[in-house]
Design a protein around this motif. Structure first.
Motif, PDB file in Angstrom:
ATOM      1  N   GLU A 119      10.979  -8.753   7.489  1.00 35.28           N
ATOM      2  CA  GLU A 119      10.933  -9.818   6.502  1.00 35.28           C
ATOM      3  C   GLU A 119      10.350  -9.289   5.193  1.00 35.28           C
ATOM      4  N   GLN A 120      11.020  -9.604   4.102  1.00 32.08           N
ATOM      5  CA  GLN A 120      10.547  -9.185   2.785  1.00 32.08           C
ATOM      6  C   GLN A 120       9.172  -9.792   2.516  1.00 32.08           C
ATOM      7  N   GLY A 121       8.267  -8.978   1.990  1.00 32.29           N
ATOM      8  CA  GLY A 121       6.926  -9.454   1.682  1.00 32.29           C
ATOM      9  C   GLY A 121       5.927  -9.272   2.799  1.00 32.29           C
ATOM     10  N   GLN A 122       6.406  -8.929   4.002  1.00 29.66           N
ATOM     11  CA  GLN A 122       5.519  -8.680   5.127  1.00 29.66           C
ATOM     12  C   GLN A 122       5.233  -7.188   5.257  1.00 29.66           C
ATOM     13  N   THR A 123       4.095  -6.856   5.857  1.00 34.69           N
ATOM     14  CA  THR A 123       3.762  -5.452   6.086  1.00 34.69           C
ATOM     15  C   THR A 123       4.534  -4.925   7.286  1.00 34.69           C
ATOM     16  N   GLU A 171       7.266   2.773   4.240  1.00 35.85           N
ATOM     17  CA  GLU A 171       6.610   1.467   4.244  1.00 35.85           C
ATOM     18  C   GLU A 171       5.464   1.419   5.251  1.00 35.85           C
ATOM     19  N   ARG A 223       2.035  -1.152   2.318  1.00 37.08           N
ATOM     20  CA  ARG A 223       2.195  -2.254   1.379  1.00 37.08           C
ATOM     21  C   ARG A 223       3.320  -3.177   1.848  1.00 37.08           C
ATOM     22  N   PRO A 224       3.363  -4.418   1.338  1.00 35.97           N
ATOM     23  CA  PRO A 224       4.422  -5.353   1.751  1.00 35.97           C
ATOM     24  C   PRO A 224       5.809  -4.784   1.528  1.00 35.97           C
ATOM     25  N   CYS A 225       6.710  -5.081   2.448  1.00 34.77           N
ATOM     26  CA  CYS A 225       8.075  -4.564   2.386  1.00 34.77           C
ATOM     27  C   CYS A 225       8.846  -5.240   1.256  1.00 34.77           C
ATOM     28  N   THR A 226       9.675  -4.471   0.550  1.00 28.18           N
ATOM     29  CA  THR A 226      10.419  -4.989  -0.596  1.00 28.18           C
ATOM     30  C   THR A 226      11.830  -5.438  -0.226  1.00 28.18           C
ATOM     31  N   GLU A 259      14.511  -7.090   3.295  1.00 28.37           N
ATOM     32  CA  GLU A 259      14.576  -7.665   4.634  1.00 28.37           C
ATOM     33  C   GLU A 259      15.711  -6.995   5.390  1.00 28.37           C
TER      34      GLU A 259
END
Length: 258
Positions: free
Chosen positions: A60-64, A103, A108-111, A113
């Motif tokens: 998921e985008q925004g998740q670590t 990543e 850092r949060p994933c950019t 998905e």
């Protein structure tokens, strides 16, 4: 000699296993095949096998991101949602391509998905195991740098194509790319071949960054030339050499124009 990394007995007895065909698909990767036998063995043994239905979210985008992984069967679709809310398809990834090392290690949060495209099997290596592999196998760090270099080279090529090639040539190149990675091996030199990846025209347009209407026009033109046939959920390629000629001509024109 490298120390042996061992999962717990309970995890080893309960986890699902890769099929022989899935192990073979991972082993076909030139990058993976170049690793030392002991490193390949540890990666396969420490990895966790999971099976996913079409459309199921993997990242998921925004998740670590906590796992480094590869597709063992099926495919993965990578997509990003821009700040304006537009969804941009980045790539479809075939079995044997490893994803997420930067990543996981960066933390850092994933950019982007990722979703399963069709029934898909993953082999995932958790962050703790990935870091242990780096400590126990001296060659692994350099191998991951090579993997990153391959990814960056692909990114630069894609950026150059967008800047210099018309949509028709980019479509032809993308069809050849998908055919190479997902299509069945040649039966005969001139045999027609399906892409091997089921895509709607909307999905193909998203991959090219164009509108469905424009991509549909170009697909119809390629079909009229006898290069492809458009099927309900995919494309069949009749003349790969003809598609390559379109790509080469566009590349030559781009050099001349520059």
């Amino acid at each position: 000699m490298n120390a042996t990394l061992r999962p717990s007995p309970d995890a080893q007895s309960q986890r699902p296993l890769l099929t022989a065909r899935e192990r073979e698909a991972i082993g076909r990767s030139p990058w993976f095949a170049a690793l030392t036998p002991s490193l390949r063995h540890d990666i396969l043994r420490l990895g966790r096998v999971t099976r996913h239905a079409h459309g199921e979210a993997i990242v998921e985008q925004g998740q670590t991101m906590r796992d480094w992984f590869t597709c063992a069967s099926g495919a993965l679709r990578f997509r990003r949602t821009t700040p304006a809310g537009k969804q941009v398809t980045l790539a479809y990834v075939e079995p044997g391509v490893w994803v997420g090392e930067a990543e996981v290690l960066y933390g850092r949060p994933c950019t982007y998905e990722a979703h399963a495209h069709g029934p898909t099997t993953l082999l995932s290596v958790p962050e703790t195991a990935l870091r242990s592999l780096l400590q126990q196998h001296p060659t692994f760090g350099e191998a991951l740098l090579t993997l990153q270099a391959w990814s960056m080279r692909s990114l630069y090529t894609m950026m150059e194509d967008v800047a210099t090639m018309p949509l028709r040539a980019r479509l032809a190149k993308q069809l050849l790319h998908l055919l190479e990675r997902f299509g069945a091996p040649y039966a005969e030199p001139q045999a027609s071949r399906p892409l091997g990846l089921s895509l709607t025209q909307d999905e193909l347009a998203g991959l090219l960054g164009g509108s469905r209407q424009r991509v549909n026009v170009e697909l119809k033109w390629l079909e009229q030339q006898g290069l492809i046939s458009v099927r309900p959920r995919g494309v069949e390629v009749h003349d790969a050499a003809g598609l390559q000629t379109l790509v080469d001509q566009a590349a030559d024109e781009g050099k001349t124009g520059g």
